[in-house]
Design a protein around this motif. Structure first.
Motif, PDB file in Angstrom:
ATOM      1  N   VAL A 157      34.876  26.809  42.221  1.00 30.01           N
ATOM      2  CA  VAL A 157      35.515  27.046  43.519  1.00 30.01           C
ATOM      3  C   VAL A 157      35.153  28.438  44.046  1.00 30.01           C
ATOM      4  N   ALA A 158      35.201  29.436  43.159  1.00 30.47           N
ATOM      5  CA  ALA A 158      34.885  30.807  43.580  1.00 30.47           C
ATOM      6  C   ALA A 158      33.444  30.927  44.061  1.00 30.47           C
ATOM      7  N   ILE A 159      32.508  30.395  43.286  1.00 29.82           N
ATOM      8  CA  ILE A 159      31.091  30.482  43.657  1.00 29.82           C
ATOM      9  C   ILE A 159      30.810  29.659  44.909  1.00 29.82           C
ATOM     10  N   THR A 160      31.507  28.536  45.055  1.00 26.23           N
ATOM     11  CA  THR A 160      31.294  27.697  46.237  1.00 26.23           C
ATOM     12  C   THR A 160      31.741  28.411  47.506  1.00 26.23           C
ATOM     13  N   TRP A 161      32.906  29.068  47.466  1.00 24.70           N
ATOM     14  CA  TRP A 161      33.342  29.823  48.642  1.00 24.70           C
ATOM     15  C   TRP A 161      32.372  30.966  48.943  1.00 24.70           C
ATOM     16  N   LEU A 162      31.837  31.600  47.891  1.00 25.33           N
ATOM     17  CA  LEU A 162      30.852  32.658  48.109  1.00 25.33           C
ATOM     18  C   LEU A 162      29.594  32.090  48.766  1.00 25.33           C
ATOM     19  N   SER A 163      29.149  30.928  48.304  1.00 25.39           N
ATOM     20  CA  SER A 163      27.942  30.321  48.885  1.00 25.39           C
ATOM     21  C   SER A 163      28.193  29.874  50.326  1.00 25.39           C
ATOM     22  N   VAL A 164      29.418  29.412  50.633  1.00 19.25           N
ATOM     23  CA  VAL A 164      29.761  29.070  52.018  1.00 19.25           C
ATOM     24  C   VAL A 164      29.680  30.315  52.902  1.00 19.25           C
ATOM     25  N   ALA A 165      30.218  31.424  52.421  1.00 21.99           N
ATOM     26  CA  ALA A 165      30.151  32.671  53.188  1.00 21.99           C
ATOM     27  C   ALA A 165      28.706  33.109  53.401  1.00 21.99           C
ATOM     28  N   LEU A 166      27.887  32.993  52.362  1.00 17.98           N
ATOM     29  CA  LEU A 166      26.480  33.372  52.487  1.00 17.98           C
ATOM     30  C   LEU A 166      25.756  32.463  53.468  1.00 17.98           C
ATOM     31  N   GLY A 167      26.091  31.170  53.452  1.00 20.90           N
ATOM     32  CA  GLY A 167      25.492  30.242  54.403  1.00 20.90           C
ATOM     33  C   GLY A 167      25.882  30.543  55.829  1.00 20.90           C
ATOM     34  N   ALA A 243      37.148  34.248  44.337  1.00 18.65           N
ATOM     35  CA  ALA A 243      37.518  33.143  45.222  1.00 18.65           C
ATOM     36  C   ALA A 243      38.272  33.660  46.443  1.00 18.65           C
ATOM     37  N   ALA A 244      39.214  34.574  46.231  1.00 16.91           N
ATOM     38  CA  ALA A 244      40.017  35.093  47.337  1.00 16.91           C
ATOM     39  C   ALA A 244      39.160  35.889  48.320  1.00 16.91           C
ATOM     40  N   VAL A 245      38.341  36.792  47.794  1.00 13.85           N
ATOM     41  CA  VAL A 245      37.498  37.617  48.673  1.00 13.85           C
ATOM     42  C   VAL A 245      36.487  36.750  49.427  1.00 13.85           C
ATOM     43  N   SER A 246      35.883  35.790  48.738  1.00 15.57           N
ATOM     44  CA  SER A 246      34.885  34.927  49.374  1.00 15.57           C
ATOM     45  C   SER A 246      35.512  34.048  50.443  1.00 15.57           C
ATOM     46  N   TYR A 247      36.711  33.522  50.164  1.00 14.47           N
ATOM     47  CA  TYR A 247      37.417  32.702  51.159  1.00 14.47           C
ATOM     48  C   TYR A 247      37.718  33.515  52.418  1.00 14.47           C
ATOM     49  N   LEU A 248      38.252  34.719  52.235  1.00 17.54           N
ATOM     50  CA  LEU A 248      38.579  35.556  53.391  1.00 17.54           C
ATOM     51  C   LEU A 248      37.327  35.946  54.164  1.00 17.54           C
ATOM     52  N   TRP A 249      36.247  36.217  53.433  1.00 17.49           N
ATOM     53  CA  TRP A 249      34.988  36.572  54.090  1.00 17.49           C
ATOM     54  C   TRP A 249      34.457  35.390  54.903  1.00 17.49           C
ATOM     55  N   LYS A 251      36.128  32.791  56.052  1.00 21.07           N
ATOM     56  CA  LYS A 251      37.038  32.511  57.163  1.00 21.07           C
ATOM     57  C   LYS A 251      36.813  33.486  58.306  1.00 21.07           C
ATOM     58  N   ASN A 252      36.618  34.763  57.969  1.00 24.90           N
ATOM     59  CA  ASN A 252      36.397  35.764  58.997  1.00 24.90           C
ATOM     60  C   ASN A 252      35.100  35.499  59.775  1.00 24.90           C
ATOM     61  N   ILE A 253      34.031  35.163  59.042  1.00 20.00           N
ATOM     62  CA  ILE A 253      32.749  34.870  59.701  1.00 20.00           C
ATOM     63  C   ILE A 253      32.865  33.638  60.582  1.00 20.00           C
ATOM     64  N   PHE A 254      33.526  32.595  60.061  1.00 22.25           N
ATOM     65  CA  PHE A 254      33.648  31.338  60.792  1.00 22.25           C
ATOM     66  C   PHE A 254      34.479  31.502  62.048  1.00 22.25           C
TER      67      PHE A 254
END
Length: 257
Positions: A157-167, A243-249, A251-254
């Motif tokens: 979950v953590a890596i997936t949210w990070l990859s979503v942010a990178l995408g 996971a928390a930092v990646s999710y917030l990142w 969400k902010n980009i989106f």
């Protein structure tokens, strides 16, 4: 319709969209499953005799040691596919079209995350099955298997949210395919393939304090009974924090896109 009902309905729709995409275009899924299996075969059957001797055994010892590292590498490899899919959605205009519709905005990202997590957990199940056929011999109890599965799921979950942010951050799908590449190196620069005490001092310091090492040591300890120490707490902290930092990142980009 309540906000909660709308969120659940739209999220389930986006999850189905992702799963149907994986079924209709299975080449990436197959590649993400096969690549870690090939790495496992190479490290066990090509290098396992020599590396296993350093652990006081042979291939039978090394296959037990290397499986946690290959599992985390599989997750890091799959992050590339997730980042590419998110970047493709952003560049093809489908996200802009979704925004003109009355849907719960975070549902788009939820679909990507849940779809990727299901894909990766199935891939890890295949990898563990191959490892068992090669001689992987965990002695974990049902509770220890459950704990290891929970930690790996949290890591996914953590890596997936990070990859979503990178995408989301990448200007093109091609750029997105390169963004998660450093993650693939971390199992090599940790305890994934050799013990950290065999490394030079500077590299050993990095290997012991980077996020992948405590996760691999915890999974290894849960499945094989090796000492865990405080690695379990550190692994949980890394997974939750990432996971928390990646999710917030993400969400902010989106929200700003």
């Amino acid at each position: 319709m309540s906000t909660l009902t709308l969120a659940a309905r739209d999220s389930s729709t986006m999850i189905r969209r992702q799963l149907k995409g994986l079924i209709r275009y299975p080449s990436m899924t197959i590649q993400l499953v096969i690549t870690p299996v090939i790495l496992l075969l190479v490290f066990v059957y090509v290098f396992g005799g020599t590396l296993g001797a350093g652990l006081g055994g042979g291939r039978d010892v090394y296959v037990n040691y290397v499986v946690p590292g290959i599992l985390l590498m599989a997750v890091a490899t799959a992050a590339t596919g997730t980042a590419v899919m998110v970047a493709t959605d952003m560049n093809e205009g489908i996200i802009a079209r979704f925004r003109t519709m009355r849907i719960w905005r975070p549902a788009v990202l939820t679909g990507h995350v849940v779809g990727a997590v299901i894909q990766q957990l199935l891939g890890m199940a295949v990898l563990i099955g191959v490892a068992l056929a090669m001689g992987f011999s965990p002695d974990a109890t049902a509770l220890e298997w459950l704990a290891a599965t929970g930690l790996l799921t949290l890591f996914v979950v953590a890596i997936t949210w990070l990859s979503v942010a990178l995408g989301l951050k990448s200007p093109t799908p091609e750029a997105a395919s390169n963004a998660p590449m450093p993650l693939i190196l971390l199992p090599f620069l940790g305890s994934g393939f050799v013990p950290t005490d065999s490394m030079p001092t500077v590299l050993r310091w990095f290997a012991e304090y980077q996020p992948f090492t405590p996760i691999m040591e915890t999974v290894r300890g849960l499945l094989l009974g090796t000492p865990i120490g405080n690695s379990g707490y550190i692994a949980l902290a890394w997974c939750v924090g990432l996971a928390a930092v990646s999710y917030l990142w993400a969400k902010n980009i989106f929200d700003k896109a």
